[in-house]
Write an enzyme that holds these catalytic residues in place. Structure first.
Site, short mmCIF file in Angstrom:
data_model
loop_
_atom_site.label_atom_id
_atom_site.label_comp_id
_atom_site.label_asym_id
_atom_site.label_seq_id
_atom_site.Cartn_x
_atom_site.Cartn_y
_atom_site.Cartn_z
N GLU A 96 0.31 12.35 11.30
CA GLU A 96 -0.96 12.12 10.60
C GLU A 96 -1.11 10.64 10.28
O GLU A 96 -0.56 10.16 9.29
CB GLU A 96 -1.05 12.95 9.31
CG GLU A 96 -1.19 14.44 9.53
CD GLU A 96 -1.46 15.20 8.24
OE1 GLU A 96 -1.82 14.54 7.22
OE2 GLU A 96 -1.30 16.43 8.24
N GLU A 101 4.32 19.02 5.23
CA GLU A 101 4.52 18.07 4.12
C GLU A 101 5.28 18.69 2.94
O GLU A 101 5.08 18.31 1.79
CB GLU A 101 3.17 17.52 3.63
CG GLU A 101 2.47 16.66 4.66
CD GLU A 101 1.20 16.01 4.13
OE1 GLU A 101 0.58 16.57 3.21
OE2 GLU A 101 0.84 14.94 4.63
#
Length: 813
Positions: free
Chosen positions: A213, A144
């Protein structure tokens, strides 16, 4: 070499997916599929952080996954976020001179490469990568970074390119991925994280559309409510993703687990990391979420060959209502998705393929484009009601406690281990070996000064998260970044606060002792690693009549890292200092800085075990020397914000449909059965920081006591108990148009009179059962104006006969 979970913490995440074998496996991909040994696949995966399921060896963990017939996605990081303290980085890394984390910094890149290579080498030596016959089919580097890259500028962009080159140079033989990294260089596959990823597009048209995710719920904070994401909405997000070309969907989390030790980050992340995942904190099936997703996966898998090989056409009927048709040009086979992203039901006419009523915010899957095999809003699986209770074979026990005060004589006299003429930053000073750091100084005052300054207040500026203040050996107050009455003083990610309490000073030397405590370290955001904690920079001042008259910020400060009880290992029942605990007819309660100890027998059965710490204040718990994590049952969730009913329609966020308003954010704490002595006594040790009462502490099991089902005609309702229990009673059963929800079912306007008899015959006395929901099963004539449903409520008690006999033998022995 063997690496234990405690050595690398959360830096690996296993995502569970497909069947595999021990022979060499080839892994490839294109825009429509992950290709394993030439077979084109849609992959469903789920994240499991093995240290949150009790730390074990990572090689053993991966081999167990393979033995279970699962592939693995290896997410190396080394930055992991994951609400893990400091994002998974060890604190010594932060303390290396000249280092800058997660950017084009040679010192950091060298450490990152050493770590990545080590993990890869361990996996290679154990033959864990797919080409070696192992279970690992994908690997991830970084995590991320694209979300926070902007402030790092060109150095951040150079860092991303270096990460990719370094990863590819490891020669693992499987594809590499980068999540939330739109500028990921080839051959990296950039992937999506979030609650919804149907509109995500990879940066390379040849890359598969992957969702690394899919947030199955959300994390919980001390003082926060329980997050809850409905099975309907989660299934809707998955179906929309596959409808729009998705190839891999991985749930974050599939099993959340527990933040043992001091691993919880945030700050203020609770010890429970349940995450409202399909498998709950203890490993139980979270129904109906688990079962509803299982049925969704099965429906999509029926079309896997067409989805990964076919051509795609789309049709929009009107705003938010769409049909996507996948067609195998060779065979003419079709597979369709009908989606309704609106808040109201929609009716769609597909001509010769039929007419369909689409519930709001749902996706219908059509086999051959003319047979409904799944709708994400129609939940045809059971709901399990979990209870925490004393096991039926156990009797209530009044625990016998001993106690010991935290040794504080030296620190209250201002005696530390080292000195500095400044207020030090806490995490750098402690190297994150403890939550606690003592700051101590002294002030010399004469009678003239005392007469001049009246109404004196001690003012302390701290970056969080807890401050206990003592002046002249007396406690003058305690304060938290976030108050225990549900009121939050935190603004955004700023956990700083100003402590101000009146003090009584005397002529001569006055000793000020400040104990700063952290509640997990920051784990996310740009430059999160540089966020200070503790009384860094202060100020620390004595204030009279509203004005500072003495600034102690740059005074000579004495420091002591950690508690004396930690150093003496009071938490270890085998510590040589165990004799410090004393018995008392009246155990002291409401006393801060106190250690408590008791013994208990392991609860009967095999179901998960928890300890109820209601009555305690704030601190840390251990069983047989193993840390259960921090406890803080006095942190109460806001009484507002929990709706009576949850409307799954519309976009989800972490506050929507929350539960547990007005109750402790966490009252029960998980004790893995692997921590318990199977025969004999166990030791529970509590460190109480603010004052609590241990007399009501108790040990319970987590059991499925009530199960409910509400299934539509044409489906099979599967009911099952857990922990060896059997279905002992059918409290409600009605086939027709039943009303209400689990715990409050009612018969509707019409129903089959033999509903209860049919269900009882199929289920009572069994651990699990299946019932075909049909007019034929229940002898009811179908009505054209309504779809029939079956509603059932059953009780799980007792045990299957084989288990009961073994338990009797154990008890007799």
């Amino acid at each position: 070499m063997k690496l234990s979970g405690s050595q690398i913490e959360i830096l690996l995440i296993a995502s569970l997916a497909l069947l595999c074998s021990s022979s060499a496996t080839t892994v490839d991909y294109d825009s429509n599929a992950v290709i394993i040994n030439g077979e084109r696949k849609i992959i469903f995966a789920g994240a499991i952080h093995y240290p949150r399921s009790t730390p074990e060896d990572i090689v053993k963990f991966f081999k167990l996954a393979q033995e279970a017939g699962l592939h693995v996605i290896l997410r190396i990081g080394p930055y992991v976020c994951a609400e893990w303290s400091y994002g998974g980085f060890p604190m010594w890394l932060h303390n290396i001179p000249g280092i800058e984390l997660r950017t084009d910094n040679e010192i950091y890149k060298n450490e990152m490469q050493i770590f990545t290579t080590k993990i890869v080498d361990v996996c290679k030596e154990a033959k864990l990568f797919a080409p070696q016959g192992g279970p690992i089919i994908l690997a991830q580097i970084e995590n991320e970074y694209g979300n926070v890259m902007g402030p790092y500028g060109d150095a951040g962009r150079r860092y991303v390119n270096w990460c990719a080159q370094m990863a590819v140079g490891q020669n693992v033989g499987v594809p590499w991925i980068m999540c939330q990294q739109s500028n990921a260089p080839q051959p990296m596959i950039n992937t999506c994280n979030g609650f919804y990823c149907d509109q995500f597009k990879p940066n390379n048209p040849k890359s598969p559309k992957m969702w690394t995710e899919n947030w199955s719920g959300w994390f919980k904070l001390w003082g926060g409510r329980d997050p809850y994401r409905t099975a309907e909405d989660l299934a809707f997000s998955v179906a929309r993703f596959i409808q729009n070309g998705g190839v891999l969907n991985s749930y974050y989390m599939y099993h959340g687990g527990t933040n043992f030790g001091r691993t919880a980050g945030g700050p203020y992340i609770t010890t429970s990391y349940d995450y409202n995942a399909p498998l709950d904190e203890y490993g139980n099936l979270n129904q109906p979420k688990w079962g509803h997703l299982k049925q969704l996966h099965a429906a999509i898998k029926l079309g896997e060959r067409i989805l990964t090989n076919g051509t795609v056409t789309s049709k929009n009927f009107w705003g938010g209502v769409d049909q996507t048709t996948f067609t195998n040009q060779g065979t003419g086979e079709r597979f369709c998705f009908l989606s309704n992203a609106n808040m109201e039901e929609a009716n769609v006419d597909l001509g010769q393929d039929g007419k369909y009523s689409l519930p709001a915010w749902s996706v219908t899957i059509l086999q051959d484009c003319n047979k409904e095999i799944h709708n994400t809003a129609k939940v045809n699986t059971q709901t399990s009601i979990m209870v925490k209770k004393l096991h039926e074979e156990d009797k209530p026990v009044q625990l016998s406690w001993t106690w010991a005060p935290e040794p504080m004589k030296g620190v209250l006299q201002g005696k530390g281990r080292f000195r500095a003429a400044e207020l030090l930053e806490q995490k750098e000073t402690t190297v994150d070996t403890t939550d606690y750091l003592w700051y101590m100084t002294s002030v010399n005052l004469n009678e003239t000064t005392l007469k001049k300054w009246t109404n004196v207040t001690l003012r302390v500026g701290t970056r969080g998260h807890t401050l206990h203040a003592y002046v002249n050996k007396k406690e003058i107050g305690t304060q938290f970044s976030k108050q225990a009455n549900g009121q939050q003083s935190v603004k955004g990610d700023d956990y700083s606060f100003l402590f101000e309490k009146p003090v009584t000073l005397t002529s001569g030397t006055n000793t000020i002792s400040l104990l700063s405590a952290t509640v997990g370290l920051a784990n996310y955001g740009q430059y999160y690693d540089k966020k200070p904690v503790g009384i860094a920079e202060g100020p620390v001042q004595l204030v009279a009549n509203g004005k500072p008259f003495m600034d102690l910020t740059s005074s000579q400060w004495s420091y002591k890292i950690g508690l004396s009880g930690e150093a003496k290992r009071y938490n270890d029942p085998n510590s040589p200092h165990a004799s410090k605990f004393t018995a008392s007819d009246n155990i002291p309660t409401g006393r801060a800085m106190t250690w408590y100890k008791t013994t208990f027998s392991s609860p009967s059965g095999t179901e998960p075990v928890v300890v109820d710490l209601l009555g305690m204040g704030k601190g840390h718990a251990w069983v047989n020397g193993e840390s259960l994590g921090r406890f803080w049952p006095t942190q109460i969730a806001d009484a507002k914000g929990c709706p009576d009913t949850c409307d799954y329609r519309g976009s989800y966020n972490g506050d929507k449909c929350a539960t547990n308003c007005g109750n402790p954010s966490q009252r029960w704490y998980h004790i893995p059965r692997s921590y318990l002595n199977k025969d004999g006594q166990n030791t529970l040790i509590l460190f109480e920081e603010v004052g609590g009462n241990p007399t009501n502490v108790s040990f319970q099991i987590v059991a499925v006591e009530t199960i409910c089902g509400n299934a539509y005609e044409g489906s099979t309702l599967e009911l099952s108990c857990e922990g060896g229990r059997t279905i002992s009673d059918i409290q409600f059963a009605s086939y027709g148009d039943p009303e209400g929800t689990c715990g409050a079912f009612m018969k509707g306007s019409f129903y089959a009179t033999r509903s209860a008899a049919v269900v009882e015959k199929a289920c009572v006395g069994k651990q699990s059962c299946g019932i075909l929901v049909s007019d034929e099963t229940f002898g009811l004539k179908k009505r054209s104006d309504i779809a029939n449903r079956l509603a059932v409520q059953a009780v799980c008690t007792g045990y299957i006969d084989n288990d009961l006999e073994s338990r009797k033998k154990k008890k007799n022995n």
